[in-house]
Design a protein around this motif. Structure first.
Motif, PDB file in Angstrom:
ATOM      1  N   VAL A   1      -5.582  -1.606  -1.911  1.00 25.81           N
ATOM      2  CA  VAL A   1      -6.814  -0.724  -1.524  1.00 25.81           C
ATOM      3  C   VAL A   1      -8.134  -1.754  -1.427  1.00 25.81           C
TER       4      VAL A   1
ATOM      5  N   GLU B   1     -11.587   7.062   2.336  1.00 26.65           N
ATOM      6  CA  GLU B   1     -10.066   6.561   1.716  1.00 26.65           C
ATOM      7  C   GLU B   1     -10.127   6.627   0.299  1.00 26.65           C
ATOM      8  N   VAL B   2     -10.935   5.684  -0.046  1.00 27.80           N
ATOM      9  CA  VAL B   2     -10.922   5.505  -1.757  1.00 27.80           C
ATOM     10  C   VAL B   2     -11.151   6.718  -2.303  1.00 27.80           C
TER      11      VAL B   2
ATOM     12  N   ALA C   1      -0.072   2.693  -3.541  1.00 29.60           N
ATOM     13  CA  ALA C   1      -1.531   2.669  -3.405  1.00 29.60           C
ATOM     14  C   ALA C   1      -2.097   3.694  -4.425  1.00 29.60           C
TER      15      ALA C   1
ATOM     16  N   CYS D   1      -8.459   0.333  -9.024  1.00 33.52           N
ATOM     17  CA  CYS D   1      -7.577   0.605  -7.692  1.00 33.52           C
ATOM     18  C   CYS D   1      -6.543  -0.498  -7.647  1.00 33.52           C
TER      19      CYS D   1
ATOM     20  N   TYR E   1       0.857  -1.098   0.030  1.00 35.22           N
ATOM     21  CA  TYR E   1       0.033   0.163  -0.012  1.00 35.22           C
ATOM     22  C   TYR E   1       0.770   1.367   0.051  1.00 35.22           C
TER      23      TYR E   1
END
Length: 388
Positions: A347, A362-363, A77, A343, A73
């Protein structure tokens, strides 16, 4: 795996393409978008966007849960909106205000568009101010219509018959109720067939249990609807229920994956390549489904950790024949109820257990652009969160 624009045309320039790993292609596309180069699928700012950590406390928690995934990540990420849903990608439920703004057609879309046309100096607004403007306009419109329905005199003994409302009011009420039921869902898309309208996903941010006792293990293996005695559990070796409890009795991640198929055995999702019995959900994603027995044995023997895996009870299903009331995924995307997001697998695979910043935020912040501002507006409503 080969990438072809047209598999039927042997003479196309695509014959010169080298073998391309689909996972590498997804990363390459993400890097293009991150640098402001349009791929024709996304909505992004023209200038290059820098993407610092969007959720440092979430990263610290991920380090405790899965050090290898945490490193993955930290080193790369990424997430971005796509034009079409992709297996192995995410589906993020939009706020009702965003659904009305981004939706393709409909009375309320047209009304919001007309309202925004009356606003002055729109061209001089910053990106975040522009998003705030249409969001607040949509919010006001929704509130006024709901108040109108409440004051319509059609509520009798505390019960409203939607069929007595005008069509536009019915549409708004239906959208509002669906939004309340699916608020800030983040779904992992497991299968998608646009031709038939059939799709299957699991909601990855609705945890229900952090440990598995014998009763839950039986449900996960056999399903909750086993009246006919013909369930998946009968394919397993005797004693697997006890082994599941031994492996996941003190630490586990069980999620409510959706309202459909809740009576069926749970799905096991993870990122472990080569696990016996597991299958990659789409080439290049690095996301796998199945392999329960090998997972249980691996945890018991110390090869894997319980948080390397997630169990999902129920699914979100679009199937015009079996669930006609659900519509199709493409309809939901066209209505902007959900935004499809590609993504990094780190994630999609991370646990959603006690996150300081909710996964939905967060996304969207990883996506950047307008999604970041939509997240910010919604986040400011959350008085219950210590970290924003």
């Amino acid at each position: 795996t080969r990438l072809y624009a047209n598999d039927e045309n042997e003479d196309d320039d695509n014959d010169d393409l080298e073998d391309v790993d689909l996972g590498d292609w997804r990363k390459f596309r993400a890097s293009l978008i991150d640098n402001g180069i349009s791929t024709g699928e996304e909505e992004t700012k023209k200038e290059k966007q820098t993407k610092p950590s969007v959720a440092e406390q979430n990263e610290k928690l991920l380090e405790e849960q899965n050090a290898q995934l945490a490193e993955e990540y930290r080193s790369g990420a990424w997430a971005h909106v796509t034009g079409e849903p992709e297996v192995g990608g995410l589906l993020c439920r939009m706020p009702l205000e965003a659904e009305l703004f981004y939706g393709e057609t409909g009375y309320w879309k047209e009304r919001l568009t007309d309202t925004l046309k009356t606003k002055k100096n729109q061209d001089n607004l910053s990106d975040d101010a522009r998003v705030t403007q249409w969001f607040k306009a949509a919010e006001k419109m929704v509130l006024e219509e709901l108040q109108s329905i409440n004051n319509s005199g059609k509520i009798k003994n505390g019960i409203l018959n939607p069929n007595e409302l005008e069509k536009k009011s019915q549409d708004m009420l239906n959208k509002y109720m669906d939004y309340k039921d699916t608020w800030q869902e983040v779904c992992l898309l497991l299968s998608h067939e646009p031709g038939s309208g059939c799709s299957e996903a699991v909601v990855i941010n609705r945890p229900i249990c952090k440990s598995i006792d014998r009763q839950l293990a039986k449900i996960l293996l056999e399903g909750g609807d086993s009246r006919d005695g013909k369930t998946t559990a009968f394919d397993f070796e005797f004693g697997l229920i006890d082994k599941v409890v031994l492996a996941f009795g003190t630490e586990a991640a069980v999620y409510m994956g959706g309202v459909e198929k809740q009576g069926e055995p749970a799905l096991l999702i993870h990122g472990i390549s080569g696990l016996k019995g597991a299958k990659e959900i789409s080439p290049g994603t690095g996301i796998y489904q199945g392999g329960l027995e090998a997972a249980v044995d691996g945890v018991i023997n110390g090869l894997y950790k319980p948080f390397d895996f997630r169990f999902f009870l129920g699914r979100k299903i679009c199937d015009p024949k079996a669930y006609p009331e659900n519509g199709t995924l493409l309809q939901k995307v066209g209505e902007a109820a959900y935004k499809p997001v590609a993504c990094a697998r780190s994630v999609a695979l991370k646990q959603c257990l006690g996150l300081p910043k909710p996964l939905w935020h967060e996304v969207l912040e990883l996506c950047g652009g307008e999604m970041k501002y939509v997240s910010s507006i919604e986040l400011n409503k959350r008085a219950d969160l210590e970290s924003k």
